[in-house]
Design a protein around this motif. Structure first.
Motif, PDB file in Angstrom:
ATOM      1  N   ASP A 165      -5.936   2.432  -7.945  1.00 45.33           N
ATOM      2  CA  ASP A 165      -6.733   3.282  -7.062  1.00 45.33           C
ATOM      3  C   ASP A 165      -7.954   2.473  -6.634  1.00 45.33           C
ATOM      4  O   ASP A 165      -8.879   2.263  -7.415  1.00 45.33           O
ATOM      5  CB  ASP A 165      -7.163   4.555  -7.791  1.00 45.33           C
ATOM      6  N   CYS A 184       6.577   7.491  -5.399  1.00 50.61           N
ATOM      7  CA  CYS A 184       5.211   7.017  -5.149  1.00 50.61           C
ATOM      8  C   CYS A 184       4.158   7.909  -5.802  1.00 50.61           C
ATOM      9  O   CYS A 184       3.115   7.423  -6.253  1.00 50.61           O
ATOM     10  CB  CYS A 184       4.948   6.951  -3.636  1.00 50.61           C
ATOM     11  N   GLU A 185       4.418   9.195  -5.855  1.00 50.82           N
ATOM     12  CA  GLU A 185       3.408  10.126  -6.356  1.00 50.82           C
ATOM     13  C   GLU A 185       3.169   9.949  -7.850  1.00 50.82           C
ATOM     14  O   GLU A 185       2.028   9.942  -8.316  1.00 50.82           O
ATOM     15  CB  GLU A 185       3.824  11.564  -6.062  1.00 50.82           C
ATOM     16  N   GLU A 243       7.718   4.447   3.837  1.00 49.13           N
ATOM     17  CA  GLU A 243       6.628   5.395   4.058  1.00 49.13           C
ATOM     18  C   GLU A 243       7.131   6.784   4.431  1.00 49.13           C
ATOM     19  O   GLU A 243       6.414   7.770   4.238  1.00 49.13           O
ATOM     20  CB  GLU A 243       5.695   4.854   5.145  1.00 49.13           C
ATOM     21  N   TRP A 296       0.838  -1.200   0.000  1.00 46.39           N
ATOM     22  CA  TRP A 296       0.000   0.000   0.000  1.00 46.39           C
ATOM     23  C   TRP A 296       0.870   1.246   0.000  1.00 46.39           C
ATOM     24  O   TRP A 296       1.784   1.382   0.819  1.00 46.39           O
ATOM     25  CB  TRP A 296      -0.909   0.011   1.227  1.00 46.39           C
ATOM     26  N   LEU A 297       0.582   2.162  -0.931  1.00 43.61           N
ATOM     27  CA  LEU A 297       1.237   3.465  -0.947  1.00 43.61           C
ATOM     28  C   LEU A 297       0.469   4.481  -0.124  1.00 43.61           C
ATOM     29  O   LEU A 297       1.026   5.466   0.342  1.00 43.61           O
ATOM     30  CB  LEU A 297       1.367   3.975  -2.390  1.00 43.61           C
ATOM     31  N   SER A 298      -0.826   4.252   0.031  1.00 44.94           N
ATOM     32  CA  SER A 298      -1.721   5.084   0.837  1.00 44.94           C
ATOM     33  C   SER A 298      -2.924   4.212   1.180  1.00 44.94           C
ATOM     34  O   SER A 298      -3.011   3.073   0.712  1.00 44.94           O
ATOM     35  CB  SER A 298      -2.146   6.335   0.054  1.00 44.94           C
ATOM     36  N   PRO A 299      -3.871   4.705   1.981  1.00 42.49           N
ATOM     37  CA  PRO A 299      -5.042   3.879   2.305  1.00 42.49           C
ATOM     38  C   PRO A 299      -5.841   3.409   1.097  1.00 42.49           C
ATOM     39  O   PRO A 299      -6.605   2.444   1.207  1.00 42.49           O
ATOM     40  CB  PRO A 299      -5.877   4.806   3.200  1.00 42.49           C
ATOM     41  N   HIS A 300      -5.684   4.077  -0.056  1.00 41.95           N
ATOM     42  CA  HIS A 300      -6.470   3.696  -1.223  1.00 41.95           C
ATOM     43  C   HIS A 300      -5.624   3.339  -2.447  1.00 41.95           C
ATOM     44  O   HIS A 300      -6.171   2.875  -3.447  1.00 41.95           O
ATOM     45  CB  HIS A 300      -7.436   4.832  -1.611  1.00 41.95           C
ATOM     46  N   ARG A 333       8.398   8.333   0.940  1.00 36.42           N
ATOM     47  CA  ARG A 333       7.443   8.207  -0.165  1.00 36.42           C
ATOM     48  C   ARG A 333       8.126   7.666  -1.414  1.00 36.42           C
ATOM     49  O   ARG A 333       7.908   8.117  -2.527  1.00 36.42           O
ATOM     50  CB  ARG A 333       6.774   9.562  -0.459  1.00 36.42           C
ATOM     51  N   SER A 368     -10.205   3.205  -4.469  1.00 34.69           N
ATOM     52  CA  SER A 368     -11.346   3.977  -3.966  1.00 34.69           C
ATOM     53  C   SER A 368     -12.496   4.031  -4.949  1.00 34.69           C
ATOM     54  O   SER A 368     -13.595   4.440  -4.592  1.00 34.69           O
ATOM     55  CB  SER A 368     -10.898   5.403  -3.621  1.00 34.69           C
TER      56      SER A 368
END
Length: 251
Positions: free
Chosen positions: A38, A88-89, A69, A19-23, A72, A40
């Motif tokens: 993604d 990551c972005e 984390e 996971w790079l973020s919660p979504h 990033r 979400s």
């Protein structure tokens, strides 16, 4: 658990997820690709999610990936003998490192505080600073014939699981393995390593023809500590192709 989405995009086995973020999810596959998802939003009424980014920068299968984390950034290790570091972005590689030991590259670990990644191979563990362009140093595994199959790092201590069914503990401050004289559930443990037990092994025709009478140890394919770092879960199974079995234990 309730199924909510199906992710469709890879054309072969998926070896790694993080996971790079919660979504936002990133995956690495035998098809050589790195994909970003993604979660979400689904793109069809059936809950099918397609990748938002598809990257083909490796020349061979992507065996593992780990995320830092704090910075990033994430790293991927491939059977092409390289480790790539990604933003990551934007999901783009920012650097690439050629590894010295290229056989059996199947796992990696990340020390978030030091921004250091480690890669396991057939006989060595190679340490890489994500800010550099090369391998900083390497350490020979205590089970060089078994190949390194799982790695984790916490508080300057690396845990190493191998194809020979051994667990060892490397002090990253000295690059020396800790002495471990306890013989856990494996009868043949020795100084420096713990060994898995026999677990379950299906004694079918393949086993009887090729492995009957052989002392087989289950490969340590994965391991994980509890939040207190006083208990260690170990999961695995037989390494030889054609054998069926499993191993799970809490130490």
């Amino acid at each position: 658990f309730t199924h909510t989405h199906t992710h469709t995009g890879h054309s072969d086995w998926v070896f790694a997820l993080a996971w790079l973020s919660p979504h936002i999810l990133v995956s690495g596959s035998r098809d050589r690709s790195v994909m970003v998802w993604d979660t979400s939003q689904s793109q069809t009424n059936a809950g099918i999610i397609k990748p938002s980014q598809v990257r083909l920068y490796h020349r061979d299968k992507v065996r593992d990936l780990k995320v830092n984390e704090k910075t990033r950034r994430f790293g991927t290790v491939s059977a092409d003998g390289t480790v790539k570091f990604w933003d990551c972005e934007h999901g783009l590689p920012i650097s690439s490192v050629d590894l010295q030991y290229k056989q059996e590259l199947v796992c990696m670990a990340c020390d978030d505080d030091l921004n250091a990644f480690s890669v396991g191979s057939e006989s060595h563990i190679q340490m890489i600073d994500a800010r550099s362009n090369g391998v900083q140093r390497s350490v020979t595994s205590l089970d060089p014939g078994g190949s390194v199959r799982s790695l984790s790092v916490h508080d300057r201590l690396m845990t190493v699981g191998t194809g020979g069914g051994t667990l060892s503990f490397l002090d990253l401050r000295t690059d020396k393995f800790l002495e471990v004289n306890q013989r856990n559930e494996g009868e043949a443990g020795g100084s420096g390593v713990l060994m898995t037990g026999h677990g379950y092994l299906k004694r079918d025709e393949v086993f009887l023809q090729h492995f009957d009478g052989v002392d087989l140890r289950h490969t340590v394919y994965t391991h994980c500590y509890d939040p207190t770092y006083t208990k260690l879960f170990v999961g695995g199974g037989p390494l030889p192709v054609g054998l069926c079995g499993c191993y799970a234990a809490v130490w």
